[in-house]
Scaffold this motif. Structure first.
Motif, PDB file in Angstrom:
ATOM      1  N   PRO A 299       0.949  -1.220  -0.126  1.00  0.00           N
ATOM      2  CA  PRO A 299      -0.054  -0.094  -0.005  1.00  0.00           C
ATOM      3  C   PRO A 299       0.884   1.365   0.048  1.00  0.00           C
ATOM      4  O   PRO A 299       0.234   2.381  -0.327  1.00  0.00           O
ATOM      5  N   PHE A 300       2.074   1.059   0.340  1.00  0.00           N
ATOM      6  CA  PHE A 300       3.055   2.387   0.571  1.00  0.00           C
ATOM      7  C   PHE A 300       3.507   2.669  -1.010  1.00  0.00           C
ATOM      8  O   PHE A 300       4.244   3.786  -1.182  1.00  0.00           O
ATOM      9  N   THR A 301       3.183   1.721  -1.904  1.00  0.00           N
ATOM     10  CA  THR A 301       3.907   1.851  -3.260  1.00  0.00           C
ATOM     11  C   THR A 301       2.649   2.085  -4.327  1.00  0.00           C
ATOM     12  O   THR A 301       2.598   3.175  -5.008  1.00  0.00           O
ATOM     13  N   HIS A 302       1.877   1.092  -4.420  1.00  0.00           N
ATOM     14  CA  HIS A 302       0.742   1.054  -5.487  1.00  0.00           C
ATOM     15  C   HIS A 302      -0.305   2.219  -5.366  1.00  0.00           C
ATOM     16  O   HIS A 302      -0.656   2.701  -6.157  1.00  0.00           O
ATOM     17  N   LEU A 303      -0.715   2.170  -4.029  1.00  0.00           N
ATOM     18  CA  LEU A 303      -1.926   3.371  -3.623  1.00  0.00           C
ATOM     19  C   LEU A 303      -1.271   4.655  -4.049  1.00  0.00           C
ATOM     20  O   LEU A 303      -2.118   5.389  -4.746  1.00  0.00           O
ATOM     21  N   PRO A 304      -0.157   5.242  -3.381  1.00  0.00           N
ATOM     22  CA  PRO A 304       0.274   6.381  -3.652  1.00  0.00           C
ATOM     23  C   PRO A 304       0.726   6.845  -5.359  1.00  0.00           C
ATOM     24  O   PRO A 304       0.355   7.529  -5.940  1.00  0.00           O
ATOM     25  N   MET A 305       1.280   5.556  -5.978  1.00  0.00           N
ATOM     26  CA  MET A 305       1.561   5.678  -7.418  1.00  0.00           C
ATOM     27  C   MET A 305       0.153   6.082  -8.042  1.00  0.00           C
ATOM     28  O   MET A 305       0.195   6.909  -9.013  1.00  0.00           O
ATOM     29  N   LEU A 306      -0.790   5.635  -7.713  1.00  0.00           N
ATOM     30  CA  LEU A 306      -2.341   5.813  -8.320  1.00  0.00           C
ATOM     31  C   LEU A 306      -2.591   7.128  -8.008  1.00  0.00           C
ATOM     32  O   LEU A 306      -3.007   7.880  -8.932  1.00  0.00           O
ATOM     33  N   TYR A 307      -2.434   7.420  -6.803  1.00  0.00           N
ATOM     34  CA  TYR A 307      -3.276   8.718  -6.323  1.00  0.00           C
ATOM     35  C   TYR A 307      -2.325  10.088  -6.975  1.00  0.00           C
ATOM     36  O   TYR A 307      -2.972  10.839  -7.213  1.00  0.00           O
ATOM     37  N   HIS A 308      -1.032   9.719  -7.074  1.00  0.00           N
ATOM     38  CA  HIS A 308      -0.204  10.873  -7.447  1.00  0.00           C
ATOM     39  C   HIS A 308      -0.084  11.072  -9.149  1.00  0.00           C
ATOM     40  O   HIS A 308       0.517  12.122  -9.318  1.00  0.00           O
ATOM     41  N   ASN A 309      -0.384  10.042  -9.527  1.00  0.00           N
ATOM     42  CA  ASN A 309      -0.501  10.143 -10.857  1.00  0.00           C
ATOM     43  C   ASN A 309      -1.997   9.992 -11.784  1.00  0.00           C
ATOM     44  O   ASN A 309      -1.861   9.862 -12.844  1.00  0.00           O
ATOM     45  N   MET A 310      -2.952  10.430 -11.108  1.00  0.00           N
ATOM     46  CA  MET A 310      -4.377  10.322 -11.391  1.00  0.00           C
ATOM     47  C   MET A 310      -4.530  11.888 -11.363  1.00  0.00           C
ATOM     48  O   MET A 310      -4.495  12.448 -10.321  1.00  0.00           O
ATOM     49  N   GLU A 311      -4.859  12.665 -12.313  1.00  0.00           N
ATOM     50  CA  GLU A 311      -5.502  14.024 -12.675  1.00  0.00           C
ATOM     51  C   GLU A 311      -6.709  14.068 -11.616  1.00  0.00           C
ATOM     52  O   GLU A 311      -7.511  13.371 -11.890  1.00  0.00           O
ATOM     53  N   PRO A 312      -6.552  14.893 -10.569  1.00  0.00           N
ATOM     54  CA  PRO A 312      -7.541  15.196  -9.708  1.00  0.00           C
ATOM     55  C   PRO A 312      -8.948  15.453 -10.455  1.00  0.00           C
ATOM     56  O   PRO A 312      -9.807  14.955  -9.846  1.00  0.00           O
ATOM     57  N   SER A 313      -8.945  16.209 -11.333  1.00  0.00           N
ATOM     58  CA  SER A 313     -10.242  16.477 -12.083  1.00  0.00           C
ATOM     59  C   SER A 313     -10.881  15.343 -12.776  1.00  0.00           C
ATOM     60  O   SER A 313     -11.977  15.324 -13.116  1.00  0.00           O
ATOM     61  N   LYS A 314     -10.236  14.063 -12.902  1.00  0.00           N
ATOM     62  CA  LYS A 314     -10.696  12.966 -13.743  1.00  0.00           C
ATOM     63  C   LYS A 314     -10.647  11.796 -13.021  1.00  0.00           C
ATOM     64  O   LYS A 314     -10.025  10.901 -13.546  1.00  0.00           O
ATOM     65  N   ASN A 315     -10.841  11.850 -11.756  1.00  0.00           N
ATOM     66  CA  ASN A 315     -10.749  10.751 -10.685  1.00  0.00           C
ATOM     67  C   ASN A 315     -12.023   9.980 -10.548  1.00  0.00           C
ATOM     68  O   ASN A 315     -12.224   9.422  -9.281  1.00  0.00           O
ATOM     69  N   GLU A 316     -12.890  10.003 -11.560  1.00  0.00           N
ATOM     70  CA  GLU A 316     -14.114   9.166 -11.281  1.00  0.00           C
ATOM     71  C   GLU A 316     -14.018   7.972 -10.964  1.00  0.00           C
ATOM     72  O   GLU A 316     -14.659   7.669  -9.953  1.00  0.00           O
ATOM     73  N   TRP A 317     -12.907   7.052 -11.396  1.00  0.00           N
ATOM     74  CA  TRP A 317     -12.838   5.721 -11.068  1.00  0.00           C
ATOM     75  C   TRP A 317     -12.438   5.673  -9.500  1.00  0.00           C
ATOM     76  O   TRP A 317     -13.032   4.979  -8.962  1.00  0.00           O
ATOM     77  N   MET A 318     -11.668   6.436  -9.082  1.00  0.00           N
ATOM     78  CA  MET A 318     -11.349   6.692  -7.557  1.00  0.00           C
ATOM     79  C   MET A 318     -12.407   6.824  -6.852  1.00  0.00           C
ATOM     80  O   MET A 318     -12.891   6.288  -5.627  1.00  0.00           O
ATOM     81  N   LEU A 319     -13.210   7.672  -7.205  1.00  0.00           N
ATOM     82  CA  LEU A 319     -14.557   8.139  -6.357  1.00  0.00           C
ATOM     83  C   LEU A 319     -15.438   6.995  -6.174  1.00  0.00           C
ATOM     84  O   LEU A 319     -16.300   6.720  -5.438  1.00  0.00           O
ATOM     85  N   GLU A 320     -15.428   6.315  -7.413  1.00  0.00           N
ATOM     86  CA  GLU A 320     -16.621   5.087  -7.459  1.00  0.00           C
ATOM     87  C   GLU A 320     -16.038   4.140  -6.695  1.00  0.00           C
ATOM     88  O   GLU A 320     -16.649   2.965  -6.379  1.00  0.00           O
ATOM     89  N   ASN A 321     -14.589   3.867  -6.657  1.00  0.00           N
ATOM     90  CA  ASN A 321     -14.082   2.325  -6.330  1.00  0.00           C
ATOM     91  C   ASN A 321     -13.110   2.590  -4.834  1.00  0.00           C
ATOM     92  O   ASN A 321     -12.850   1.440  -4.443  1.00  0.00           O
ATOM     93  N   ILE A 322     -12.925   3.752  -4.458  1.00  0.00           N
ATOM     94  CA  ILE A 322     -12.142   3.637  -3.277  1.00  0.00           C
ATOM     95  C   ILE A 322     -12.922   4.559  -2.191  1.00  0.00           C
ATOM     96  O   ILE A 322     -13.075   5.553  -2.212  1.00  0.00           O
ATOM     97  N   PRO A 323     -12.781   4.018  -1.020  1.00  0.00           N
ATOM     98  CA  PRO A 323     -13.630   4.632  -0.031  1.00  0.00           C
ATOM     99  C   PRO A 323     -13.160   6.035   0.490  1.00  0.00           C
ATOM    100  O   PRO A 323     -11.875   6.072   0.154  1.00  0.00           O
ATOM    101  N   TRP A 324     -13.924   6.761   0.857  1.00  0.00           N
ATOM    102  CA  TRP A 324     -13.621   8.114   1.192  1.00  0.00           C
ATOM    103  C   TRP A 324     -12.307   8.140   2.108  1.00  0.00           C
ATOM    104  O   TRP A 324     -11.450   8.957   1.963  1.00  0.00           O
ATOM    105  N   LEU A 325     -12.216   7.319   3.398  1.00  0.00           N
ATOM    106  CA  LEU A 325     -11.242   7.536   4.241  1.00  0.00           C
ATOM    107  C   LEU A 325      -9.873   7.241   3.583  1.00  0.00           C
ATOM    108  O   LEU A 325      -8.993   7.581   3.825  1.00  0.00           O
TER     109      LEU A 325
END
Length: 210
Positions: A159-185
């Motif tokens: 989780p210290f590699t893959h989740l931040p890689m996803l988070y920091h390389n996904m354009e914030p304005s286009k993160n529909e997938w993250m909103l739908e699939n990753i819990p708010w917390l």
């Protein structure tokens, strides 16, 4: 908004990780010749984290996605196996840079650009196959089962590699997938403030460092 079918969800997941990996690699290329001597150790960590994430993604495909597609698209899957082997060789070069002594920005950029050429071409091939028209040849329940297996497999990743890689390389304005699939917390607290902390100096080289 209409509910997405299992086929659309599967394609959205593939598109998301490919976008993240493309963004992350393009960012590495941009930074490769501009890092200062003081930044080099952190940049090398970023290169290592990128290589680990790409390799994990391909392991997921080899273990879970490709077996689902093999019987219907044998020639394509055999081609993808070969492309993965080529990418493993290119990742080995990248790991040598990340783990080696010294640093040559121009030589690193060449290796990264060659990796980009292979990665982008490979992703385009996979995306051309992963259409609703093609996936509809597979039972929707099978697609749902495969996506559940992918989600379970992803939880085995660091989780210290893959989740931040996803988070920091996904354009914030286009993160529909993250909103739908990753819990708010997870997306609003744990990834940015906990999981990103371990390699925080490396994430400065990501495409959308937040």
């Amino acid at each position: 908004m209409a509910k997405k079918t299992a086929y659309q969800k599967h394609i959205a997941g593939l598109t998301m990780i490919h976008t993240v990996l493309r963004n992350g690699l393009q960012s590495a290329i941009r930074h490769s010749t501009t890092v200062t001597p003081a930044q080099i150790p952190a940049f090398k960590v970023y290169l290592s984290l990128y290589a680990e994430t790409l390799e994990f993604h391909h392991d997921t495909e080899e273990q879970i996605q490709f077996p689902m597609l093999e019987s219907l698209f044998s020639a394509d899957i055999q081609k993808f196996h070969g492309e993965h082997e080529d990418l493993l060789n290119r990742l080995a070069e990248l790991k040598q840079i990340a783990d080696g002594e010294g640093y040559d920005g121009e030589a690193t950029k060449v290796v990264l650009q060659q990796l980009w050429d292979s990665v982008d071409s490979h992703f385009r091939d996979e995306e051309a196959l992963a259409t609703v028209e093609n996936l509809c040849k597979i039972d929707e329940k099978t697609i749902e089962k495969v996506d559940a297996e992918i989600a379970a497999h992803n939880k085995k990743g660091d989780p210290f590699t893959h989740l931040p890689m996803l988070y920091h390389n996904m354009e914030p304005s286009k993160n529909e997938w993250m909103l739908e699939n990753i819990p708010w917390l997870l997306r609003s607290v744990l990834i940015p403030y906990v999981f990103s902390r371990k390699h925080r100096s490396a994430w400065k080289f990501a495409a959308f460092s937040q």
